[in-house]
Design a protein around this motif. Structure first.
Motif, short mmCIF file in Angstrom:
data_model
loop_
_atom_site.label_atom_id
_atom_site.label_comp_id
_atom_site.label_asym_id
_atom_site.label_seq_id
_atom_site.Cartn_x
_atom_site.Cartn_y
_atom_site.Cartn_z
N TYR A 208 0.81 -1.20 0.00
CA TYR A 208 0.00 0.00 0.00
C TYR A 208 0.85 1.26 0.00
O TYR A 208 0.48 2.26 -0.62
N GLN A 209 1.95 1.24 0.74
CA GLN A 209 2.80 2.43 0.84
C GLN A 209 4.17 2.14 0.24
O GLN A 209 4.77 1.09 0.49
N ASP A 210 4.64 3.08 -0.55
CA ASP A 210 5.95 2.94 -1.21
C ASP A 210 6.46 4.35 -1.46
O ASP A 210 6.15 4.95 -2.50
N GLY A 211 7.20 4.91 -0.53
CA GLY A 211 7.57 6.31 -0.62
C GLY A 211 9.02 6.56 -0.28
O GLY A 211 9.84 5.64 -0.17
N SER A 212 9.36 7.82 -0.13
CA SER A 212 10.73 8.23 0.19
C SER A 212 10.69 9.46 1.08
O SER A 212 9.83 10.34 0.92
N THR A 213 11.64 9.53 2.01
CA THR A 213 11.74 10.71 2.86
C THR A 213 12.14 11.95 2.07
O THR A 213 12.08 13.06 2.61
N ARG A 214 12.54 11.76 0.81
CA ARG A 214 12.84 12.93 -0.03
C ARG A 214 11.62 13.84 -0.19
O ARG A 214 11.77 15.03 -0.45
N THR A 215 10.43 13.26 -0.08
CA THR A 215 9.22 14.05 -0.35
C THR A 215 8.58 14.61 0.92
O THR A 215 7.46 15.11 0.88
N MET A 216 9.28 14.54 2.04
CA MET A 216 8.78 15.21 3.25
C MET A 216 8.60 16.71 2.98
O MET A 216 9.42 17.34 2.30
N ILE A 217 7.56 17.29 3.56
CA ILE A 217 7.40 18.74 3.50
C ILE A 217 8.42 19.41 4.41
O ILE A 217 9.10 20.36 4.02
N PHE A 218 8.54 18.89 5.62
CA PHE A 218 9.49 19.42 6.61
C PHE A 218 10.48 18.31 6.94
O PHE A 218 10.10 17.25 7.42
N GLY A 219 11.77 18.56 6.66
CA GLY A 219 12.79 17.54 6.85
C GLY A 219 13.20 17.38 8.31
O GLY A 219 12.74 18.11 9.21
N VAL A 220 14.09 16.41 8.53
CA VAL A 220 14.50 16.04 9.88
C VAL A 220 15.08 17.23 10.64
O VAL A 220 14.69 17.52 11.78
N ALA A 221 16.01 17.94 10.04
CA ALA A 221 16.65 19.07 10.74
C ALA A 221 15.63 20.14 11.09
O ALA A 221 15.64 20.71 12.19
N HIS A 222 14.73 20.42 10.16
CA HIS A 222 13.71 21.43 10.42
C HIS A 222 12.81 20.99 11.57
O HIS A 222 12.48 21.80 12.45
N LEU A 223 12.42 19.72 11.58
CA LEU A 223 11.51 19.24 12.63
C LEU A 223 12.15 19.32 14.01
O LEU A 223 11.51 19.76 14.97
N PRO A 235 17.37 13.24 25.63
CA PRO A 235 17.85 11.95 25.12
C PRO A 235 16.83 10.84 25.35
O PRO A 235 16.32 10.66 26.46
N GLY A 236 16.53 10.12 24.29
CA GLY A 236 15.54 9.06 24.36
C GLY A 236 14.16 9.46 23.88
O GLY A 236 13.31 8.60 23.66
N ASP A 237 13.91 10.77 23.70
CA ASP A 237 12.65 11.19 23.10
C ASP A 237 12.62 10.74 21.63
O ASP A 237 13.66 10.66 20.97
N VAL A 238 11.43 10.47 21.15
CA VAL A 238 11.24 9.98 19.77
C VAL A 238 10.34 10.94 19.02
O VAL A 238 9.30 11.36 19.53
N ILE A 239 10.74 11.28 17.81
CA ILE A 239 9.90 12.06 16.89
C ILE A 239 9.52 11.15 15.73
O ILE A 239 10.40 10.60 15.05
N SER A 240 8.23 10.98 15.51
CA SER A 240 7.74 10.21 14.37
C SER A 240 7.33 11.20 13.29
O SER A 240 6.48 12.07 13.52
N THR A 241 7.94 11.12 12.12
CA THR A 241 8.01 12.25 11.18
C THR A 241 6.94 12.31 10.11
O THR A 241 7.01 13.13 9.21
N GLY A 242 5.91 11.47 10.20
CA GLY A 242 4.85 11.52 9.19
C GLY A 242 4.98 10.39 8.18
O GLY A 242 6.02 9.74 8.08
N THR A 243 3.91 10.17 7.45
CA THR A 243 3.83 9.00 6.56
C THR A 243 3.59 9.40 5.12
O THR A 243 2.90 10.41 4.85
N PRO A 244 4.13 8.64 4.18
CA PRO A 244 3.83 8.88 2.76
C PRO A 244 2.43 8.38 2.41
O PRO A 244 1.76 7.76 3.24
N PRO A 245 1.97 8.63 1.19
CA PRO A 245 0.62 8.20 0.82
C PRO A 245 0.50 6.69 0.78
O PRO A 245 1.49 5.97 0.76
#
Length: 280
Positions: A208-223, A235-245
């Motif tokens: 169902y999902q086949d994507g790339s982090t290249r298409t994030m609106i806001f990248g890791v450093a920005h987040l 340290p140890g906090d987790v950020i989950s960065t969103g999902t592709p279509p």
């Protein structure tokens, strides 16, 4: 390094995967994979350890969430424009943030529960960022210095609870087992570019999902920088960065999980997860 936690739920041991794929017990060097063990100095000390000298752990051991004693899980919604479009929601001008409770954490191969009364339980493969150094008001230029590593996250969601029951999204994101994490925490030095990772998800063998982090609106450093303007990251906090279509909510007709199905998902270089769905 590929760091992980091995053993029965609540009694996991810190471990590392050596160059031959053997599980090695890190208990003599750190108490857990989390908190102070993820600081730059601690990770440097672990890199100096000859893993081949450490006790082996059984290859068929249960693998738990790759980070222990997580302080908070910060999730980013609608961070891929094509996912926002398939969801019928506006593309955000700033990151959309919500929190998942740490009680939702589970191992990458543990069963995922379909909540009682659920109607629209859905899947979301996501890149997880694991913080290794306290971040407060950090600049985007310095943000990646605060990242210990990366992992696979399945941001499981109950859409009816999330979107049709009033209030914020938390109701649909919070159920036990709704945050499988791992199998590994791959340290940042082994991820050349977090904005060039492929990610995918299948249900019962159908992709169902086949994507790339290249298409994030806001990248890791920005987040990392953006979130640190609103809350300290530890340290140890987790950020989950969103999902592709490709989520069930975006299918026409919509498709949702039911008990007895199998989700398989992964991110290049970060490993794969596999969960069976069961009734709560």
């Amino acid at each position: 390094m590929k760091l992980l936690r091995v053993g029965p739920q609540g009694h996991e041991k810190p471990a590392a995967l050596d160059a031959n794929g053997t599980l090695r017990d890190l208990s003599a060097h750190v108490a857990d994979i989390g908190g102070a063990a993820l600081t730059p100095a601690s990770l440097d000390a672990l890199r100096a350890v000859d893993l081949t000298t450490l006790p082996e752990l059984a290859a068929d051991s249960r693998i738990g969430a790759c980070v222990g004693a997580v302080g908070k899980i910060i999730c980013v919604g609608l961070n891929y424009s094509d996912h926002a479009i398939e969801s019928g929601m506006a593309i955000p001008n700033e990151p959309v943030l919500f929190l998942k409770p740490t009680s939702a954490l589970c191992g990458p191969y543990d069963d995922v529960e379909i909540p009682r009364g659920a109607e629209k339980t859905d899947w979301e493969v996501e890149l997880g960022i694991v913080i290794g150094k306290t971040a407060k008001y950090v600049s985007e230029a310095d943000a990646l210095d605060h990242v210990a590593g990366y992992c696979v996250v399945n941001d499981v969601s109950e859409r009816a609870f999330q979107l049709e029951r009033g209030g914020q999204w938390d109701k649909g994101k919070a159920h036990d087992t709704f945050a499988p994490l791992g199998p590994w925490l791959v340290t940042a030095d082994e991820v050349a570019d977090p904005q060039d990772l492929s990610l995918w998800l299948e249900v019962d063998g159908h992709r169902y999902q086949d994507g790339s982090t290249r298409t994030m609106i806001f990248g890791v450093a920005h987040l990392v920088s953006y979130i640190s303007q609103f809350m300290s990251l530890h340290p140890g906090d987790v950020i989950s960065t969103g999902t592709p279509p490709g989520v069930g909510f975006g299918q026409r007709p919509q498709v949702y999980l039911r008990a007895g199905q199998v989700m398989t998902l992964g991110i290049s270089g970060l490993g794969e997860q596999r969960q069976r769905t069961v009734a709560a």
